[in-house]
Design an enzyme around this catalytic site. Structure first.
Site, PDB file in Angstrom:
ATOM      1  N   CYS A 167     -12.146   4.297   0.437  1.00 60.90           N
ATOM      2  CA  CYS A 167     -13.365   4.253   1.252  1.00 60.90           C
ATOM      3  C   CYS A 167     -13.119   4.753   2.658  1.00 60.90           C
ATOM      4  O   CYS A 167     -13.826   5.620   3.161  1.00 60.90           O
ATOM      5  CB  CYS A 167     -13.900   2.816   1.277  1.00 60.90           C
ATOM      6  SG  CYS A 167     -15.198   2.573   2.487  1.00 60.90           S
ATOM      7  N   TYR A 209     -22.696  11.592  -8.242  1.00 60.79           N
ATOM      8  CA  TYR A 209     -23.179  11.532  -6.863  1.00 60.79           C
ATOM      9  C   TYR A 209     -22.222  12.197  -5.885  1.00 60.79           C
ATOM     10  O   TYR A 209     -22.643  12.829  -4.917  1.00 60.79           O
ATOM     11  CB  TYR A 209     -23.512  10.082  -6.465  1.00 60.79           C
ATOM     12  CG  TYR A 209     -22.333   9.199  -6.083  1.00 60.79           C
ATOM     13  CD1 TYR A 209     -21.954   9.056  -4.751  1.00 60.79           C
ATOM     14  CD2 TYR A 209     -21.605   8.500  -7.046  1.00 60.79           C
ATOM     15  CE1 TYR A 209     -20.893   8.240  -4.387  1.00 60.79           C
ATOM     16  CE2 TYR A 209     -20.550   7.678  -6.694  1.00 60.79           C
ATOM     17  CZ  TYR A 209     -20.187   7.559  -5.363  1.00 60.79           C
ATOM     18  OH  TYR A 209     -19.142   6.753  -5.014  1.00 60.79           O
ATOM     19  N   CYS A 215     -16.001   7.078   1.346  1.00 58.68           N
ATOM     20  CA  CYS A 215     -17.273   6.821   2.032  1.00 58.68           C
ATOM     21  C   CYS A 215     -17.287   7.249   3.493  1.00 58.68           C
ATOM     22  O   CYS A 215     -18.214   7.918   3.943  1.00 58.68           O
ATOM     23  CB  CYS A 215     -17.610   5.326   1.997  1.00 58.68           C
ATOM     24  SG  CYS A 215     -17.040   4.441   0.548  1.00 58.68           S
ATOM     25  N   LYS A 254     -16.695  11.044   4.261  1.00 60.58           N
ATOM     26  CA  LYS A 254     -17.828  11.749   3.645  1.00 60.58           C
ATOM     27  C   LYS A 254     -19.085  11.578   4.493  1.00 60.58           C
ATOM     28  O   LYS A 254     -19.781  12.533   4.779  1.00 60.58           O
ATOM     29  CB  LYS A 254     -18.062  11.194   2.239  1.00 60.58           C
ATOM     30  CG  LYS A 254     -19.315  11.740   1.597  1.00 60.58           C
ATOM     31  CD  LYS A 254     -19.781  10.884   0.455  1.00 60.58           C
ATOM     32  CE  LYS A 254     -20.486   9.625   0.915  1.00 60.58           C
ATOM     33  NZ  LYS A 254     -20.859   8.738  -0.184  1.00 60.58           N
ATOM     34  N   TYR A 301      -7.560  -1.787  10.140  1.00 65.66           N
ATOM     35  CA  TYR A 301      -7.304  -2.481   8.861  1.00 65.66           C
ATOM     36  C   TYR A 301      -5.928  -3.142   8.869  1.00 65.66           C
ATOM     37  O   TYR A 301      -5.749  -4.264   8.415  1.00 65.66           O
ATOM     38  CB  TYR A 301      -7.443  -1.497   7.687  1.00 65.66           C
ATOM     39  CG  TYR A 301      -8.886  -1.399   7.243  1.00 65.66           C
ATOM     40  CD1 TYR A 301      -9.368  -2.191   6.212  1.00 65.66           C
ATOM     41  CD2 TYR A 301      -9.776  -0.559   7.887  1.00 65.66           C
ATOM     42  CE1 TYR A 301     -10.694  -2.144   5.831  1.00 65.66           C
ATOM     43  CE2 TYR A 301     -11.099  -0.496   7.527  1.00 65.66           C
ATOM     44  CZ  TYR A 301     -11.563  -1.288   6.488  1.00 65.66           C
ATOM     45  OH  TYR A 301     -12.882  -1.243   6.124  1.00 65.66           O
ATOM     46  N   GLU A 312       0.866  -1.185   0.000  1.00 69.56           N
ATOM     47  CA  GLU A 312       0.000   0.000   0.000  1.00 69.56           C
ATOM     48  C   GLU A 312       0.896   1.227   0.000  1.00 69.56           C
ATOM     49  O   GLU A 312       1.739   1.384   0.886  1.00 69.56           O
ATOM     50  CB  GLU A 312      -0.935  -0.018   1.214  1.00 69.56           C
ATOM     51  CG  GLU A 312      -1.678   1.287   1.464  1.00 69.56           C
ATOM     52  CD  GLU A 312      -2.456   1.804   0.259  1.00 69.56           C
ATOM     53  OE1 GLU A 312      -3.277   1.064  -0.299  1.00 69.56           O
ATOM     54  OE2 GLU A 312      -2.229   2.978  -0.134  1.00 69.56           O
ATOM     55  N   HIS A 314     -46.462   0.561  10.522  1.00 74.15           N
ATOM     56  CA  HIS A 314     -47.133   1.852  10.564  1.00 74.15           C
ATOM     57  C   HIS A 314     -46.860   2.575  11.876  1.00 74.15           C
ATOM     58  O   HIS A 314     -46.805   1.923  12.917  1.00 74.15           O
ATOM     59  CB  HIS A 314     -48.641   1.614  10.411  1.00 74.15           C
ATOM     60  CG  HIS A 314     -49.422   2.886  10.342  1.00 74.15           C
ATOM     61  ND1 HIS A 314     -49.424   3.709   9.234  1.00 74.15           N
ATOM     62  CD2 HIS A 314     -50.214   3.489  11.270  1.00 74.15           C
ATOM     63  CE1 HIS A 314     -50.199   4.745   9.469  1.00 74.15           C
ATOM     64  NE2 HIS A 314     -50.698   4.649  10.692  1.00 74.15           N
ATOM     65  N   GLY A 357     -21.298  16.586 -11.719  1.00 73.89           N
ATOM     66  CA  GLY A 357     -22.736  16.322 -11.605  1.00 73.89           C
ATOM     67  C   GLY A 357     -23.048  14.924 -11.135  1.00 73.89           C
ATOM     68  O   GLY A 357     -24.209  14.509 -11.129  1.00 73.89           O
ATOM     69  N   GLU A 367     -43.628   1.995   4.601  1.00 77.76           N
ATOM     70  CA  GLU A 367     -44.845   1.190   4.421  1.00 77.76           C
ATOM     71  C   GLU A 367     -45.444   1.413   3.036  1.00 77.76           C
ATOM     72  O   GLU A 367     -46.171   0.579   2.518  1.00 77.76           O
ATOM     73  CB  GLU A 367     -45.869   1.462   5.520  1.00 77.76           C
ATOM     74  CG  GLU A 367     -46.488   2.838   5.514  1.00 77.76           C
ATOM     75  CD  GLU A 367     -47.481   3.022   6.685  1.00 77.76           C
ATOM     76  OE1 GLU A 367     -48.411   2.225   6.788  1.00 77.76           O
ATOM     77  OE2 GLU A 367     -47.304   3.966   7.476  1.00 77.76           O
ATOM     78  N   ALA A 417     -26.685   4.090  -2.415  1.00 74.96           N
ATOM     79  CA  ALA A 417     -27.321   5.285  -1.864  1.00 74.96           C
ATOM     80  C   ALA A 417     -26.544   6.522  -2.284  1.00 74.96           C
ATOM     81  O   ALA A 417     -25.335   6.469  -2.482  1.00 74.96           O
ATOM     82  CB  ALA A 417     -27.356   5.202  -0.346  1.00 74.96           C
ATOM     83  N   GLU A 464     -23.381  15.123  -3.433  1.00 77.03           N
ATOM     84  CA  GLU A 464     -23.284  14.910  -1.982  1.00 77.03           C
ATOM     85  C   GLU A 464     -22.482  16.031  -1.317  1.00 77.03           C
ATOM     86  O   GLU A 464     -22.898  16.581  -0.294  1.00 77.03           O
ATOM     87  CB  GLU A 464     -22.595  13.568  -1.702  1.00 77.03           C
ATOM     88  CG  GLU A 464     -23.477  12.371  -2.015  1.00 77.03           C
ATOM     89  CD  GLU A 464     -22.765  11.027  -1.817  1.00 77.03           C
ATOM     90  OE1 GLU A 464     -23.453  10.040  -1.620  1.00 77.03           O
ATOM     91  OE2 GLU A 464     -21.524  10.976  -1.883  1.00 77.03           O
TER      92      GLU A 464
END
Ligand code: FAD
Length: 450
Positions: free
Chosen positions: A42, A177, A47, A50, A98, A34, A433, A175, A438, A339, A181
């Site tokens: 991430c 995600y 992720c 963020k 990690y 690495e 409910h 433009g 629902e 998402a 965000e």
């Protein structure tokens, strides 16, 4: 022929660490290199930081809502320096976890850059050469900034989490995600946000959903301009003066480029081993994540298939199971839920309405409503739920949700979709409910046919 390792993984991100740990668990002798920080995009600059910024940015709206509910609540100023210190500490903590995971699994970690020197050969930055029976390329991607005058003044998502201070006025270019965000995050943190993009925002997503999201982003005060490209940027005492192709000139304290990412293969030496790459540099692989060179595999963003963390993780896991676990397994790339952490949030899985209508033979169920919580507070928020159903098989082919916590909802809907649930099975599921979700099991008649 004997090798130093059974597996050498290049890249300690989502895909690489999973593959290394699982392969080592099967008894393979594994090494991983690495060049930056363990955990990859991430954990270190994607992720995780963020989402923590998404959380940080949500408090002013929550406070407004609290007041509407009768609380005497006031929000003070946001202390970026304090937040950043906590963020840094959290990322350090995660990075250690990690690293410990790799050490615990018996993986040898090299904290340096590695390049491919042949079908079984790896060269480390310090000049060491090692050999491995298999090489896994898991080098991810990096932000792409086009060339233009003043490009050196812009930040990318890599730098956002390291900003010394929060800007007062920010321009976000892009433009996708990530751009949308960050626009919502900065707006929530009290920054004056402008968003420029050459084409409509969130282009690959369901049109009706993205229209709602973009409308709400604009209603919150984000100044959105599409058909707008940056021509040049000049650094002045007043700030960064940005000139658009259409002659518009505006001054900002910071400019963030989120105009896409490119696979990290430059200078990686793939050509020395004869590994085929696509025009954008992505490593070409088959369904087993194997390249045209049998000993070399690739997973994650570097292959530019579906560029999401859980996908990289599963590709890495499937590779290790296949090659070292004697349990051949391919990653399935259909029905991957995801998402978008804008405000409103967006959860999506499967076909968009546009894709479904092209295919034909579908029913589209749509429900839009004002959610109870914010309607009570007098806000004009809207929730949108959409199901796309195959007329013949009755299977739910697409599910799209624009709502608070839509990411949490879509994860659960995706289980049913992956199991092949029909619309009638959704409907046979008793509602919870009162919830927003629902609505997913109570949409009686199709809104449209496609
Ligand atoms: P990476 O995680 O990028 O890891 C690759 C690693 O390889 C890096 O650590 C890099 O330093 C290292 N490396 C590269 N070249 C070398 C070399 N030659 N030698 C040694 N090391 C090398 N995905 C989601 O699912 N949900 C989200 O909400 C989400 N949000 C995101 C937000 C942002 C701002 C960004 C940028 C990305 C986001 N993603 C999200 C995407 C996600 O981060 C990636 O899909 C995921 O990290 C890909 O994992 P990977 O293992 O392929 O690569």
């Amino acid at each position: 022929m004997s090798f130093d390792y059974d597996l050498f993984v290049i890249g300690g991100g989502s895909g690489g660490v999973r593959a290394a740990r699982i392969a080592a668990g099967y008894g393979a002798r594994v090494a991983l290199a690495e060049e930056y920080r363990m955990g990859g995009t991430c954990v270190i600059r994607g992720c995780v930081p963020k989402k923590l910024m998404v959380f940080a940015s949500s408090f002013p709206a929550a406070m407004t809502e609290a007041r509407a509910y009768g609380w005497d609540a006031q929000i003070g100023a946001f202390d970026w320096t304090a937040f950043r210190a906590k963020l840094d500490a959290e990322l350090d903590r995660l990075e250690k976890i990690y690293r410990a995971g790799q050490n615990g699994a018996g993986v040898t970690v090299f904290d340096q850059r590695a390049t491919v020197a042949g079908p079984h050969e790896i060269r480390l930055a310090d000049g060491t050469e090692v050999s491995a029976k298999h090489i896994l390329v898991a080098t991810g991607g990096r932000p792409f900034v086009p060339e233009f005058e003043g490009a050196e003044h812009v930040m990318t998502s890599n730098e956002i989490f390291k900003m010394e201070a929060l800007p007062k006025r920010i321009l976000i270019v892009g433009g996708g995600y990530i751009a949308c965000e960050f626009a919502c995050v900065f707006e929530g943190l009290g920054v004056d946000v402008t968003l420029w993009n050459r084409s409509p925002l969130l282009r690959s997503f369901d049109l009706e959903c993205r229209d709602l999201i973009v409308d709400k982003m604009a209603a919150r005060g984000i100044d959105i301009h599409t058909n707008c490209i940056v021509h040049r940027i000049e650094k002045t005492a007043a700030g960064l003066v940005v000139e658009a192709g259409d002659g518009r000139r505006e001054t900002f304290d910071a400019v963030v480029y989120a105009t896409g990412r490119v696979p990290n293969t430059e200078g990686l030496g793939l050509e020395t081993a004869g590994v085929a790459t696509a025009r954008n540099g992505a490593v070409e692989v088959d369904a087993w994540s194997q390249t045209n060179v049998p000993s070399i595999y690739a997973v994650g963003d570097v292959t530019d298939r579906v560029n999401l963390t859980p996908v990289a993780i599963r590709e890495g896991h499937a590779f290790a199971d296949t090659v070292f676990g004697a349990t051949p397994r391919q990653m399935e790339h259909d029905l991957i839920a995801s998402a978008v952490f804008t405000r409103p949030e967006f959860g999506t899985c499967g076909m968009t309405e546009e894709e479904a209508c092209k295919r034909g033979g579908v029913e589209i169920y749509v429900s839009t409503f004002r959610p109870m919580r914010s309607a009570f507070a007098g806000a004009d928020d809207r929730v949108l739920m959409k199901l796309i159903v195959c007329t013949e098989t009755r299977r739910v082919l697409g599910c799209h949700i624009v709502a608070p916590e839509a990411g949490e909802m879509i994860q659960l809907a995706a289980i049913a979709m992956k199991m092949g649930a029909t619309k009638e099975q959704f409907d046979a599921t008793c509602a919870v409910h009162p919830t927003m979700a629902e609505e997913l099991v109570t949409m009686r008649n199709p809104t449209r046919h496609g």
